[in-house]
Scaffold this motif. Structure first.
Motif, PDB file in Angstrom:
ATOM      1  N   LYS A 191       0.827  -1.201   0.000  1.00 32.17           N
ATOM      2  CA  LYS A 191       0.000   0.000   0.000  1.00 32.17           C
ATOM      3  C   LYS A 191       0.866   1.258   0.000  1.00 32.17           C
ATOM      4  O   LYS A 191       0.547   2.242  -0.692  1.00 32.17           O
ATOM      5  CB  LYS A 191      -0.951   0.019   1.198  1.00 32.17           C
ATOM      6  N   LEU A 192       1.948   1.259   0.752  1.00 34.42           N
ATOM      7  CA  LEU A 192       2.855   2.408   0.747  1.00 34.42           C
ATOM      8  C   LEU A 192       3.398   2.675  -0.654  1.00 34.42           C
ATOM      9  O   LEU A 192       3.479   3.823  -1.102  1.00 34.42           O
ATOM     10  CB  LEU A 192       4.010   2.178   1.724  1.00 34.42           C
ATOM     11  N   LEU A 193       3.743   1.607  -1.369  1.00 34.88           N
ATOM     12  CA  LEU A 193       4.253   1.764  -2.734  1.00 34.88           C
ATOM     13  C   LEU A 193       3.148   2.233  -3.678  1.00 34.88           C
ATOM     14  O   LEU A 193       3.391   3.056  -4.577  1.00 34.88           O
ATOM     15  CB  LEU A 193       4.850   0.446  -3.220  1.00 34.88           C
ATOM     16  N   TRP A 194       1.943   1.720  -3.489  1.00 40.38           N
ATOM     17  CA  TRP A 194       0.807   2.106  -4.323  1.00 40.38           C
ATOM     18  C   TRP A 194       0.483   3.593  -4.126  1.00 40.38           C
ATOM     19  O   TRP A 194       0.280   4.333  -5.091  1.00 40.38           O
ATOM     20  CB  TRP A 194      -0.390   1.231  -3.963  1.00 40.38           C
ATOM     21  N   VAL A 195       0.439   4.038  -2.869  1.00 45.23           N
ATOM     22  CA  VAL A 195       0.173   5.454  -2.594  1.00 45.23           C
ATOM     23  C   VAL A 195       1.268   6.329  -3.214  1.00 45.23           C
ATOM     24  O   VAL A 195       0.991   7.372  -3.816  1.00 45.23           O
ATOM     25  CB  VAL A 195       0.074   5.710  -1.076  1.00 45.23           C
ATOM     26  N   ALA A 226      11.924   3.498  -1.920  1.00 42.94           N
ATOM     27  CA  ALA A 226      12.317   4.112  -3.188  1.00 42.94           C
ATOM     28  C   ALA A 226      12.892   3.069  -4.143  1.00 42.94           C
ATOM     29  O   ALA A 226      12.600   3.085  -5.356  1.00 42.94           O
ATOM     30  CB  ALA A 226      13.333   5.220  -2.944  1.00 42.94           C
ATOM     31  N   ASP A 227      13.695   2.159  -3.627  1.00 40.96           N
ATOM     32  CA  ASP A 227      14.307   1.137  -4.471  1.00 40.96           C
ATOM     33  C   ASP A 227      13.252   0.236  -5.106  1.00 40.96           C
ATOM     34  O   ASP A 227      13.296  -0.050  -6.308  1.00 40.96           O
ATOM     35  CB  ASP A 227      15.289   0.293  -3.652  1.00 40.96           C
ATOM     36  N   PHE A 228      12.295  -0.204  -4.302  1.00 36.91           N
ATOM     37  CA  PHE A 228      11.299  -1.131  -4.843  1.00 36.91           C
ATOM     38  C   PHE A 228      10.293  -0.432  -5.756  1.00 36.91           C
ATOM     39  O   PHE A 228       9.792  -1.046  -6.706  1.00 36.91           O
ATOM     40  CB  PHE A 228      10.604  -1.898  -3.720  1.00 36.91           C
ATOM     41  N   LEU A 229       9.993   0.841  -5.510  1.00 34.29           N
ATOM     42  CA  LEU A 229       9.150   1.562  -6.454  1.00 34.29           C
ATOM     43  C   LEU A 229       9.875   1.699  -7.794  1.00 34.29           C
ATOM     44  O   LEU A 229       9.265   1.534  -8.861  1.00 34.29           O
ATOM     45  CB  LEU A 229       8.783   2.946  -5.912  1.00 34.29           C
ATOM     46  N   GLY A 262       7.825  -3.640 -14.256  1.00 34.62           N
ATOM     47  CA  GLY A 262       6.387  -3.835 -14.353  1.00 34.62           C
ATOM     48  C   GLY A 262       5.813  -4.696 -13.254  1.00 34.62           C
ATOM     49  O   GLY A 262       4.593  -4.725 -13.037  1.00 34.62           O
ATOM     50  N   SER A 263       6.663  -5.389 -12.526  1.00 36.69           N
ATOM     51  CA  SER A 263       6.241  -6.240 -11.404  1.00 36.69           C
ATOM     52  C   SER A 263       7.468  -6.588 -10.579  1.00 36.69           C
ATOM     53  O   SER A 263       8.594  -6.647 -11.100  1.00 36.69           O
ATOM     54  CB  SER A 263       5.577  -7.522 -11.916  1.00 36.69           C
ATOM     55  N   LEU A 264       7.261  -6.814  -9.296  1.00 34.67           N
ATOM     56  CA  LEU A 264       8.363  -7.172  -8.404  1.00 34.67           C
ATOM     57  C   LEU A 264       8.460  -8.680  -8.184  1.00 34.67           C
ATOM     58  O   LEU A 264       9.545  -9.218  -7.962  1.00 34.67           O
ATOM     59  CB  LEU A 264       8.183  -6.481  -7.049  1.00 34.67           C
ATOM     60  N   MET A 278      -5.469   6.019  -8.687  1.00 31.05           N
ATOM     61  CA  MET A 278      -5.058   5.213  -9.828  1.00 31.05           C
ATOM     62  C   MET A 278      -5.247   3.730  -9.523  1.00 31.05           C
ATOM     63  O   MET A 278      -5.292   3.333  -8.351  1.00 31.05           O
ATOM     64  CB  MET A 278      -3.580   5.480 -10.169  1.00 31.05           C
ATOM     65  N   PRO A 279      -5.422   2.898 -10.567  1.00 37.58           N
ATOM     66  CA  PRO A 279      -5.529   1.450 -10.317  1.00 37.58           C
ATOM     67  C   PRO A 279      -4.321   0.935  -9.563  1.00 37.58           C
ATOM     68  O   PRO A 279      -3.230   1.473  -9.677  1.00 37.58           O
ATOM     69  CB  PRO A 279      -5.613   0.869 -11.727  1.00 37.58           C
ATOM     70  N   MET A 280      -4.508  -0.132  -8.792  1.00 37.58           N
ATOM     71  CA  MET A 280      -3.413  -0.699  -8.033  1.00 37.58           C
ATOM     72  C   MET A 280      -2.283  -1.127  -8.959  1.00 37.58           C
ATOM     73  O   MET A 280      -2.531  -1.739 -10.010  1.00 37.58           O
ATOM     74  CB  MET A 280      -3.899  -1.887  -7.211  1.00 37.58           C
ATOM     75  N   ILE A 281      -1.053  -0.804  -8.602  1.00 36.82           N
ATOM     76  CA  ILE A 281       0.078  -1.210  -9.414  1.00 36.82           C
ATOM     77  C   ILE A 281       0.309  -2.718  -9.266  1.00 36.82           C
ATOM     78  O   ILE A 281      -0.118  -3.346  -8.288  1.00 36.82           O
ATOM     79  CB  ILE A 281       1.350  -0.429  -9.017  1.00 36.82           C
TER      80      ILE A 281
END
Length: 328
Positions: free
Chosen positions: A42-46, A148-151, A158-160, A323-326
């Motif tokens: 959620k932190l990355l999505w926000v 920051a790294d994972f975003l 496109g995906s982790l 925005m839609p969930m990443i």
């Protein structure tokens, strides 16, 4: 080489509703060890949502209007200070930068009393010290860097899920935060450190537990090429951190052979990329890699701003991304 756990990363389905129900408002942010998979996502999505709305759509989002934050720094900083100050201001808030000399932390009054007073004046302190509330950096962890790294990796790949990240360098606070996060995002982690520079044993034990829970691979070795083999991402950091200047000569000798070069990348996957949290020294990574198209260092540095903004909005408000969930 010590392979602590292995296997294919198990897919943990996370829907929009699940992430939307992750409660973050009012939480402290000391270490990503305290945050579950859905909460980190959620932190990355926000963060991605704010970046899209502000940078791409040019929207004005005064989400922190009327709020302020005390930024207490015992260690000098460039990226953490700039990303926090500019990000908080962009969201309509007022950042207050303080060094330990400004407030004589722990001298005129106890650190606890100072924190209580600051909390009455601000939305919450963001501290770059040794007992933080929002951890901008501590000796043990550097969690805002890992967001920051994972975003950055999510944007690039496109995906982790299923990526392999290889850390080649010191067993420091940045690595500790990687170890508390990677498995929760379905990311395999390989670690190469010289003997005597391994991560903390308690962190290794927790990372092993997380890898077993999420079905990811965790490998510890002293061989940089072994760690780099079949990896998507090569990561390093400074070999001489703040406060270790007197150890520089010995450290440079002990890390001989750990510089990341194109030769290191030759055993990685064809799509390999490179990360470094900065500031960078040439002994850690050569110019050919650092300034190449494989380097994500400068998008990574930019994302320090968007992820600290996402973190502050999540901890101080009930914001839901538009925005839609990443894809994770």
């Amino acid at each position: 080489m010590l392979s602590l756990s292995g296997g294919q990363a198990r897919s943990f389905s996370t829907g929009t509703a699940a992430l939307g129900s992750a409660k973050l408002k009012g939480r402290s942010f000391l270490t990503l060890k305290d945050f579950g998979s859905d909460e980190i996502k959620k932190l990355l999505w926000v963060s991605a949502d704010l970046k899209h709305r502000i940078k791409q759509n040019n929207e004005h989002l005064p989400l922190l209007q009327g709020k302020s934050i005390a930024m207490i720094f015992e260690k000098r900083s460039t990226r953490t200070r700039m990303s926090t100050e500019t990000g908080f201001a962009l969201l309509g808030g007022h950042p207050c930068f303080l060094t330990s000399q400004d407030i004589h932390l722990g001298v005129n009054e106890s650190s606890t009393d100072t924190a209580n007073v600051q909390s009455q004046h601000t939305g919450g302190p963001c501290e770059r010290r040794f007992s933080p509330i929002i951890n901008g950096l501590s000796d043990m962890y550097h969690p805002i860097q890992i967001l920051a790294d994972f975003l950055t990796l999510q944007e690039h790949y496109g995906s982790l899920h299923g990526l392999t990240v290889s850390w080649i360098g010191d067993g420091n606070n940045v690595l500790h935060s990687f170890m508390m996060t990677a498995a929760k995002l379905g990311v395999h982690l390989k670690i190469a450190t010289p003997k005597g520079y391994e991560p903390e044993k308690s962190v290794i034990q927790e990372a092993q537990r997380l890898s077993e829970k999420y079905g990811t691979q965790l490998v510890l070795t002293t061989d940089p090429m072994e760690a780099a083999h079949d990896s998507n991402v090569l990561v390093t950091d400074t070999w001489v951190s703040m406060g270790q200047e007197e150890e520089k000569k010995k450290r440079l000798a002990d890390f001989d052979g750990y510089q990341i070069t194109m030769q290191t990348g030759s055993v990685a996957k064809p799509d390999w990329t490179f990360l470094h949290c900065l500031p960078r020294k040439t002994e850690e990574v050569d110019d050919q890699v650092f300034y190449s198209s494989r380097s994500l260092v400068f998008p990574e540095a930019e994302n320090r701003k968007w992820t600290i903004m996402g973190l502050m909005v999540s901890l101080l408000t009930d914001y839901t991304p538009k925005m839609p969930m990443i894809k994770f």
